[in-house]
Design an enzyme around this catalytic site. Structure first.
Site, PDB file in Angstrom:
ATOM      1  N   GLY A   1       0.822  -1.208   0.000  1.00 45.00           N
ATOM      2  CA  GLY A   1       0.000   0.000   0.000  1.00 45.00           C
ATOM      3  C   GLY A   1       0.854   1.255   0.000  1.00 45.00           C
ATOM      4  N   HIS A   2       1.883   1.284   0.826  1.00 43.74           N
ATOM      5  CA  HIS A   2       2.794   2.432   0.832  1.00 43.74           C
ATOM      6  C   HIS A   2       3.497   2.582  -0.518  1.00 43.74           C
ATOM      7  CE1 HIS A   2       2.826   1.430   5.279  1.00 43.74           C
ATOM      8  NE2 HIS A   2       2.521   2.700   5.305  1.00 43.74           N
TER       9      HIS A   2
ATOM     10  N   GLN B   1       0.473  11.184  18.230  1.00 44.07           N
ATOM     11  CA  GLN B   1      -0.832  10.650  17.828  1.00 44.07           C
ATOM     12  C   GLN B   1      -1.174   9.332  18.520  1.00 44.07           C
ATOM     13  OE1 GLN B   1       0.666  10.462  13.674  1.00 44.07           O
ATOM     14  NE2 GLN B   1      -0.430   8.510  13.528  1.00 44.07           N
TER      15      GLN B   1
ATOM     16  N   GLN C   1      -8.601  10.342   8.295  1.00 44.69           N
ATOM     17  CA  GLN C   1      -7.326  11.052   8.324  1.00 44.69           C
ATOM     18  C   GLN C   1      -7.140  11.888   7.063  1.00 44.69           C
ATOM     19  OE1 GLN C   1      -3.336   9.303   9.595  1.00 44.69           O
ATOM     20  NE2 GLN C   1      -3.154   9.178   7.375  1.00 44.69           N
TER      21      GLN C   1
END
Length: 294
Positions: free
Chosen positions: A36-37, A61, A155
């Site tokens: 995915g990255h 976070q 996000q």
């Protein structure tokens, strides 16, 4: 690929590239890179001349009860993957570079309303941490384009709103969720799953798809669909956090004017918190940049 640990050194390298007429794309990550990255990096390469990737596990976070200390760190493998993809600059700062006076006294960026529901409700302060670090990284890199995955839909929405509200001249691009063959969204946290849990995990995406199909067939009792989905997840062994059908722009309730619906879900499987989403176009004439179902 050149690696930098300070903002000053990275800025100097980027400035030299800009003087040579190069455009810059940025992909912020917390490392433990998966396919995915890599899809984000490949999109960034198509969008600009120079690709900057950051690897920084942002403590701001994470809450005290979350998995900061055990978050997977695979720096050597990450560097090999980025080098193979032709990334020019890697920014890998220590915590002291990002928060030199500590986190408690550091200025913070808050994106109200959109940050307070869904994941924001169950992870107080999480999106303030996200917005703060992304804002800081944007100021360091000053990219033309920044690329994020749509798996983290809320996000991405928070970052887009922050960029609009603060007049950042950055094109924020979302890339469709990368998935395993059985539909499970690729995530660094998937590595926490046991073999048995990994077999169960695709149920999350399946119930999202089934819910989307029901809405596409004009079933509009959303609360019934949400309750049914949560029960399916419980029966499969999940502990649902939320399963919400909402307007994809506001992340609030669906209204007659909603052009795009997003179905957001988060659930724990054992100790592993998984998130996923799917989208559905309600108005075929709508065109606001996030219409593709994933």
């Amino acid at each position: 690929m050149k690696t930098y640990s300070t903002a000053t050194a990275l800025r100097a390298a980027i400035s030299a590239a800009r003087r040579a007429g190069k455009t810059v794309a940025f992909v912020p990550t917390m490392g433990n890179l998966h396919e995915g990255h890599i899809e984000l990096v490949r999109r960034a390469r198509r969008e600009a001349d120079v690709v900057v990737v950051s690897i920084f596990i942002n403590p701001l976070q994470f809450s005290a009860s979350e998995d900061l200390s055990t978050y997977p760190r695979t720096l050597s493998a990450d560097k090999e993957k980025l080098f193979a993809e032709g990334v020019q600059f890697l920014f890998q700062p220590p915590v002291e570079e990002i928060y030199p006076e500590g986190m408690d006294s550091h200025s913070k960026v808050s994106v109200p309303a959109i940050s307070e529901k869904h994941c924001g409700a169950s992870r107080p302060g999480h999106f303030t941490g996200v917005a703060t670090i992304v804002n800081k990284l944007f100021n360091i890199v000053q990219p033309d384009v920044a690329v994020f995955g749509e798996k983290d839909f809320q996000q991405l929405s928070v970052i887009r709103k922050m960029a609009r509200d603060l007049c950042m001249p950055i094109n924020i691009i979302g890339v469709a969720t990368a998935r395993a063959e059985d539909g499970l969204a690729l995530s660094s946290r998937n590595g926490y799953l046991s073999e048995e849990q990994r077999q169960i995990a695709p149920v999350l995406h399946r119930i999202l798809q089934e819910t989307r199909e029901a809405i596409a067939c004009d079933y509009d009792s959303y609360s019934v669909l949400e309750a049914h989905a949560e029960q399916v997840l419980r029966d499969a062994g999940f502990e649902p956090d939320y399963f919400n059908i909402c307007d994809a722009r506001s992340l609030g309730e669906v209204s007659p004017d909603t052009e795009e619906v997003v179905i957001l879900a988060a659930a724990k499987l054992g100790s592993t918190r998984l998130i996923d989403n799917v989208t559905l176009t309600m108005n075929p004439s709508a065109d606001w940049g996030m219409l593709a179902a994933n």
